[in-house]
Structures are given as structure tokens and as C-alpha cells.
Design a protein around this motif. Structure first.
Motif, PDB file in Angstrom:
ATOM      1  N   LEU A 103       0.838  -1.199   0.000  1.00 27.68           N
ATOM      2  CA  LEU A 103       0.000   0.000   0.000  1.00 27.68           C
ATOM      3  C   LEU A 103       0.875   1.252   0.000  1.00 27.68           C
ATOM      4  N   LYS A 104       1.967   1.201   0.756  1.00 35.88           N
ATOM      5  CA  LYS A 104       2.891   2.332   0.775  1.00 35.88           C
ATOM      6  C   LYS A 104       3.512   2.534  -0.601  1.00 35.88           C
ATOM      7  N   ALA A 105       3.810   1.425  -1.273  1.00 35.76           N
ATOM      8  CA  ALA A 105       4.397   1.513  -2.612  1.00 35.76           C
ATOM      9  C   ALA A 105       3.450   2.172  -3.600  1.00 35.76           C
ATOM     10  N   ALA A 106       2.138   2.057  -3.359  1.00 37.55           N
ATOM     11  CA  ALA A 106       1.149   2.644  -4.260  1.00 37.55           C
ATOM     12  C   ALA A 106       0.971   4.137  -4.042  1.00 37.55           C
ATOM     13  N   GLN A 107       1.704   4.715  -3.101  1.00 42.12           N
ATOM     14  CA  GLN A 107       1.572   6.143  -2.805  1.00 42.12           C
ATOM     15  C   GLN A 107       2.389   7.014  -3.744  1.00 42.12           C
TER      16      GLN A 107
END
Length: 212
Positions: A103-107
Motif C-alpha cells: 500500500l505504501k508503494a502505491a503512494q
């Protein structure tokens, strides 16, 4: 898990645990409230991108789960965004850490540029092609009449879907999938969960009513 909707409506700095002592698996639910003015189509495409990334990591790379579901359901005048999966109890902490990491990577820090554009466009085309089959068109039109929507609502939705831009999807990813804004709910053995999740530093664990 409709009974958990009120708990997910507002993100908290704690991890909620629904106790199921001795359970061999842990259900992981990560979610948040979405206001009624959100761009549903951009959110749908962003959800598809996130679901694809999570399945790649949790199912193919790690082998922790068979499926990951990312859904957006109406709730209290807006919506409820939920990511759900189920893993072996022994993999609870590592799987949750991998999920939040994705999810952090999708930021916009890692999943950006051409990869993001291609994923978003692919899901957009796939979503539009769903309405090319006669049965799907008949079903969609029937739903419109049941809901009392105008006859041209389906055509308007397809025009809107075709108008969703790459930066709309990127904005939805950044706005709605920030891990810090998500409520984490775990269903499983409390002691197994505690030993694996407390070291992740996500906040205190709160065991909620076993009747839920």
C-alpha cells in the motif's frame, strides 16, 4: 464483514482483534471510510491496481494466500473501502507487513510512471469491455431500471469511465490507500496475533467483542 463496518468507519491508531482462539488461520481486513463525493470510477480502477499488486506479492511471491479482495461498498452516505485476505496463523505478521508495504508503494514512491499508467489503462479497458457482452448489457440496463436511473445512465457511465485519466488513478491511489489512514482488523487467535503484530509498531492491540 458488515458487523465491523462501524469500527472501520474511522481509522484508529490501534489494531482491532476479533478473538478466535486456536484458529489455524488469520483473516486480515484493512479498511477505511470513503466520503460520498469520491470519484467512484477512479477509485475502482485504483482498487484493481492495488488488488493486482497484492495478489502478486501475497499469493505468487510469498504463497501466503489464495486470494485478496479489494472492495468499495456503500456505507453511511459514502463508502467503505476494504482489503481482505486470509493467511496461515504463522504468517500473520509477515503477511500484514507485506500488505502494508505494498500500500505504501502505491503512494507514488515506487509504483509510478509507465507501470502505473499501463496497469490503470489495462483495467480501464477491461472494465469497459465488460459491457460489450449482450448479457452484461441486459443486466446493466435492468439494474438501471430497478434503481430508477435514466435510460442513458449506462452510456454516461461508459463515457465517464473512458474519461478517467492516468493522474486520476494516481490521485486515488495516493488519497485513499495511505496505510496510516487504514484501520487494521484481524480475526484469529489473539496470542498468535499479539506475538507477531505487536513488533510491527502499528499501535496497541484491542480485543473487541467476540460476539461480532
Amino acid at each position: 464483514m458488515p458487523a465491523l463496518a462501524p469500527e472501520l468507519a474511522t481509522a484508529r491508531r490501534e489494531v482491532l482483534v476479533v478473538p478466535r482462539p486456536g484458529l489455524a488461520q488469520t483473516a486480515i481486513v484493512v479498511g477505511r471510510a470513503i466520503p460520498g463525493d469520491a470519484d467512484d470510477l477512479a477509485l475502482e480502477l485504483a482498487s484493481a491496481v492495488v488488488g493486482s499488486a497484492l495478489r502478486e506479492v501475497l499469493r505468487r511471491d510469498r504463497g501466503d494466500t489464495y486470494s485478496v479482495a479489494v472492495s468499495h461498498a456503500p456505507a453511511q452516505g459514502g463508502g467503505l473501502l476494504a482489503i481482505e485476505t486470509q493467511v496461515d496463523a504463522a504468517a500473520t505478521g509477515a503477511s500484514l507487513r507485506a500488505l502494508l508495504s505494498q500500500l505504501k508503494a502505491a503512494q507514488g514512491r515506487f509504483l509510478t510512471g509507465e507501470v502505473l499508467r499501463l496497469l490503470g489503462r489495462a483495467f480501464q479497458v477491461e472494465r469497459m469491455l465488460e459491457h460489450q457482452r449482450l448479457g452484461a448489457v441486459v443486466e446493466a440496463v435492468a439494474r438501471l431500471h430497478v434503481a430508477g436511473q435514466p435510460d442513458d445512465a449506462l452510456a454516461a457511465e461508459l463515457r465517464r469511465l473512458g474519461g478517467v485519466r492516468d493522474d486520476d488513478v494516481e490521485r486515488a491511489l495516493s488519497r485513499w490507500f495511505e496505510p496510516a489512514a487504514m484501520q487494521v482488523v484481524l480475526v484469529g487467535d489473539p496470542e498468535t496475533i499479539r506475538a507477531q503484530v505487536e513488533p510491527l509498531g502499528l499501535g496497541p492491540l484491542k480485543v473487541i467483542d467476540a460476539e461480532l
